[in-house]
Scaffold this motif. Structure first.
Motif, PDB file in Angstrom:
ATOM      1  N   GLY A 115      33.379  35.880  41.645  1.00  7.55           N
ATOM      2  CA  GLY A 115      33.551  34.954  42.767  1.00  7.55           C
ATOM      3  C   GLY A 115      34.008  33.582  42.309  1.00  7.55           C
ATOM      4  N   ALA A 116      33.426  33.103  41.212  1.00  7.69           N
ATOM      5  CA  ALA A 116      33.814  31.795  40.676  1.00  7.69           C
ATOM      6  C   ALA A 116      35.247  31.827  40.162  1.00  7.69           C
ATOM      7  CB  ALA A 116      32.855  31.375  39.565  1.00  7.69           C
ATOM      8  N   ALA A 117      35.620  32.898  39.481  1.00  7.59           N
ATOM      9  CA  ALA A 117      36.988  33.029  38.968  1.00  7.59           C
ATOM     10  C   ALA A 117      37.988  33.055  40.119  1.00  7.59           C
ATOM     11  CB  ALA A 117      37.115  34.286  38.114  1.00  7.59           C
ATOM     12  N   ASP A 118      37.651  33.770  41.177  1.00  3.71           N
ATOM     13  CA  ASP A 118      38.524  33.830  42.343  1.00  3.71           C
ATOM     14  C   ASP A 118      38.664  32.449  42.981  1.00  3.71           C
ATOM     15  OD1 ASP A 118      40.170  35.464  44.034  1.00  3.71           O
ATOM     16  OD2 ASP A 118      38.622  35.308  45.580  1.00  3.71           O
ATOM     17  N   ALA A 119      37.554  31.733  43.105  1.00  6.44           N
ATOM     18  CA  ALA A 119      37.581  30.389  43.700  1.00  6.44           C
ATOM     19  C   ALA A 119      38.416  29.416  42.873  1.00  6.44           C
ATOM     20  CB  ALA A 119      36.156  29.856  43.861  1.00  6.44           C
ATOM     21  N   LEU A 120      38.515  29.662  41.560  1.00 10.34           N
ATOM     22  CA  LEU A 120      39.318  28.803  40.687  1.00 10.34           C
ATOM     23  C   LEU A 120      40.798  29.189  40.685  1.00 10.34           C
ATOM     24  CD1 LEU A 120      36.847  28.490  37.686  1.00 10.34           C
ATOM     25  CD2 LEU A 120      37.510  26.681  39.296  1.00 10.34           C
ATOM     26  N   GLY A 121      41.153  30.227  41.431  1.00 14.01           N
ATOM     27  CA  GLY A 121      42.552  30.630  41.534  1.00 14.01           C
ATOM     28  C   GLY A 121      43.051  31.486  40.391  1.00 14.01           C
ATOM     29  N   GLU A 122      42.142  32.126  39.667  1.00  9.42           N
ATOM     30  CA  GLU A 122      42.544  33.005  38.573  1.00  9.42           C
ATOM     31  C   GLU A 122      43.137  34.293  39.146  1.00  9.42           C
ATOM     32  OE1 GLU A 122      42.562  32.296  35.416  1.00  9.42           O
ATOM     33  OE2 GLU A 122      41.452  30.413  35.503  1.00  9.42           O
ATOM     34  N   PRO A 123      44.122  34.891  38.452  1.00  7.74           N
ATOM     35  CA  PRO A 123      44.750  36.096  39.001  1.00  7.74           C
ATOM     36  C   PRO A 123      43.965  37.384  38.772  1.00  7.74           C
ATOM     37  CG  PRO A 123      45.835  35.486  36.958  1.00  7.74           C
ATOM     38  CD  PRO A 123      44.826  34.399  37.267  1.00  7.74           C
ATOM     39  N   LEU A 124      43.298  37.478  37.612  1.00 10.63           N
ATOM     40  CA  LEU A 124      42.570  38.713  37.316  1.00 10.63           C
ATOM     41  C   LEU A 124      41.599  38.494  36.173  1.00 10.63           C
ATOM     42  CD1 LEU A 124      43.728  40.092  34.483  1.00 10.63           C
ATOM     43  CD2 LEU A 124      45.611  40.691  35.955  1.00 10.63           C
ATOM     44  N   VAL A 125      40.681  39.440  36.053  1.00  7.91           N
ATOM     45  CA  VAL A 125      39.701  39.465  34.972  1.00  7.91           C
ATOM     46  C   VAL A 125      39.852  40.808  34.261  1.00  7.91           C
ATOM     47  CG1 VAL A 125      37.248  39.417  34.395  1.00  7.91           C
ATOM     48  CG2 VAL A 125      38.112  37.989  36.254  1.00  7.91           C
ATOM     49  N   ALA A 126      39.951  40.757  32.929  1.00 10.09           N
ATOM     50  CA  ALA A 126      40.062  41.965  32.121  1.00 10.09           C
ATOM     51  C   ALA A 126      38.786  42.161  31.310  1.00 10.09           C
ATOM     52  CB  ALA A 126      41.262  41.858  31.182  1.00 10.09           C
ATOM     53  N   LEU A 127      38.494  43.405  30.976  1.00  2.70           N
ATOM     54  CA  LEU A 127      37.342  43.696  30.122  1.00  2.70           C
ATOM     55  C   LEU A 127      37.502  45.038  29.447  1.00  2.70           C
ATOM     56  CD1 LEU A 127      35.494  46.040  31.589  1.00  2.70           C
ATOM     57  CD2 LEU A 127      34.657  44.143  32.923  1.00  2.70           C
ATOM     58  N   LEU A 128      36.720  45.223  28.416  1.00  2.00           N
ATOM     59  CA  LEU A 128      36.623  46.504  27.725  1.00  2.00           C
ATOM     60  C   LEU A 128      35.231  47.040  28.024  1.00  2.00           C
ATOM     61  CD1 LEU A 128      37.855  48.542  25.735  1.00  2.00           C
ATOM     62  CD2 LEU A 128      36.825  47.201  23.886  1.00  2.00           C
ATOM     63  N   GLY A 129      35.155  48.161  28.730  1.00  2.00           N
ATOM     64  CA  GLY A 129      33.855  48.692  29.106  1.00  2.00           C
ATOM     65  C   GLY A 129      33.965  50.037  29.796  1.00  2.00           C
ATOM     66  N   SER A 130      32.839  50.544  30.203  1.00  2.00           N
ATOM     67  CA  SER A 130      32.749  51.857  30.832  1.00  2.00           C
ATOM     68  C   SER A 130      33.418  51.880  32.202  1.00  2.00           C
ATOM     69  CB  SER A 130      31.278  52.241  30.988  1.00  2.00           C
ATOM     70  OG  SER A 130      31.138  53.317  31.878  1.00  2.00           O
ATOM     71  N   PRO A 131      34.414  52.752  32.401  1.00  2.00           N
ATOM     72  CA  PRO A 131      35.024  52.862  33.728  1.00  2.00           C
ATOM     73  C   PRO A 131      34.011  53.256  34.809  1.00  2.00           C
ATOM     74  CG  PRO A 131      36.430  53.891  32.095  1.00  2.00           C
ATOM     75  CD  PRO A 131      35.120  53.571  31.414  1.00  2.00           C
ATOM     76  N   ALA A 132      33.059  54.105  34.464  1.00  2.00           N
ATOM     77  CA  ALA A 132      32.063  54.526  35.459  1.00  2.00           C
ATOM     78  C   ALA A 132      31.216  53.339  35.906  1.00  2.00           C
ATOM     79  CB  ALA A 132      31.178  55.625  34.882  1.00  2.00           C
ATOM     80  N   TYR A 133      30.835  52.474  34.964  1.00  5.46           N
ATOM     81  CA  TYR A 133      29.998  51.325  35.308  1.00  5.46           C
ATOM     82  C   TYR A 133      30.803  50.240  36.019  1.00  5.46           C
ATOM     83  CZ  TYR A 133      26.787  47.405  34.962  1.00  5.46           C
ATOM     84  OH  TYR A 133      25.974  46.345  35.275  1.00  5.46           O
ATOM     85  N   TYR A 134      31.915  49.823  35.443  1.00  6.73           N
ATOM     86  CA  TYR A 134      32.656  48.681  35.988  1.00  6.73           C
ATOM     87  C   TYR A 134      33.527  49.038  37.185  1.00  6.73           C
ATOM     88  CZ  TYR A 134      30.826  45.860  32.253  1.00  6.73           C
ATOM     89  OH  TYR A 134      29.976  45.187  31.430  1.00  6.73           O
TER      90      TYR A 134
END
Length: 183
Positions: A115-134
């Motif tokens: 939510g904070a990243a979206d409010a700051l106008g960021e385009p996307l968030v990337a991560l390395l993690g479990s597809p089932a969890y994230y």
């Protein structure tokens, strides 16, 4: 439980949470184990230390979860990454104190930082993690959007969550903040 931006007073507690969350059995800080003095810190804790001092550190995207006693029980951070030079975010590390895991703290932290990243106008968030969890947070394999992982072997474990400012023309190879290169 409350999630909020990390303050300077939270730094050592946030690091302790990450160290405890990623401690291997038999090492200092692992649940149910006395550990031994001088046991190595988990790589995620030393990564967090390095991120705090790099150009990619974004204090407005470092969040803690606190309990009713105002004790830090969880931490998440997003740092500045890039997709072929275009600013984006990398999420992690994220961790919850072992004695309070599986109670929704991680869920609350991820929602807060997104939510904070979206409010700051960021385009996307990337991560390395479990597809089932994230996947439950709207993350999906990055390659579906034409975004390539720093390491092709990561496959579907490298995921992105688009935000309001995302444009489908944003494509290329993702690069995390510099300290990730040494993990």
């Amino acid at each position: 439980m409350l999630t909020r931006r990390e303050t300077p007073a939270d730094v050592s507690a946030a690091r302790a949470v990450i160290a405890a969350a990623f401690a291997k059995p038999g090492t200092a800080g692992s649940p149910g184990s006395p550990g031994s003095p001088g046991s190595p810190d988990p790589v995620e804790a030393t990564l967090l230390d390095a991120l705090r001092t790099c150009d990619g550190w974004l204090p407005e995207l470092s969040f803690v979860a606190v309990d009713e006693k105002d004790e830090v029980v969880g931490h998440v951070v997003c740092t500045r990454g890039h997709i072929d030079g275009v600013p984006a975010l990398g999420l992690g590390p994220i961790g919850v104190r072992p004695d309070v895991q599986r109670q929704g703290t991680g869920l609350a932290l991820v929602h807060s930082v997104l939510g904070a990243a979206d409010a700051l106008g960021e385009p996307l968030v990337a991560l390395l993690g479990s597809p089932a969890y994230y996947g439950r947070y709207g993350f999906r394999p990055a390659t579906e959007l034409g975004i390539l992982p720093p390491d092709p072997a990561w496959g579907d474990y490298f995921q992105v969550r688009t935000l309001t400012a995302y444009e489908p023309t944003l494509r290329g190879t993702f690069r995390y903040a510099e300290p990730f290169d040494h993990v």
